[in-house]
Scaffold this motif. Structure first.
Motif: not given
Length: 92
Positions: A8-31
């Motif tokens: 995010x600090x390097x303004x890599x928006x698509x890569x930030x979204x990919x990492x955030x997507x991993x956190x969200x989907x992995x959390x939802x899957x395990x939940x």
């Protein structure tokens, strides 16, 4: 979460979204898997499929980040090569 902040600090928006997507989907899957429920209309299996997609895409974002910032055009080409190679290896 450190790579997410660095991207995010390097303004890599698509890569930030990919990492955030991993956190969200992995959390939802395990939940959903633990409590055997549906979340947003999807069961654990559906969340697991999304989690697999983001598990492939996220290293493609993080590996070039660990290589540092491009200092020369050659270094940028090397970073791009590693990014696309990682994606190719991850998909096949």
């Amino acid at each position: 979460l450190l790579p997410l902040r660095m991207l995010h600090a390097r303004r890599r928006t698509a890569d930030t979204a990919a990492c955030l997507g991993l956190i969200i989907t992995s959390s939802a899957y395990h939940y959903c898997d633990v409590f055997r429920i549906k979340l947003l209309g999807m069961n654990a299996g559906n969340w697991h499929r999304l989690d697999n997609i983001f598990a492939i895409v996220t290293p493609v974002a993080v590996v070039p980040l660990l290589m540092g910032r491009a200092r020369t055009p050659q270094h940028q080409r090397d970073i791009d090569f590693v990014r696309w190679s990682s994606l190719f290896i991850g998909l096949f």
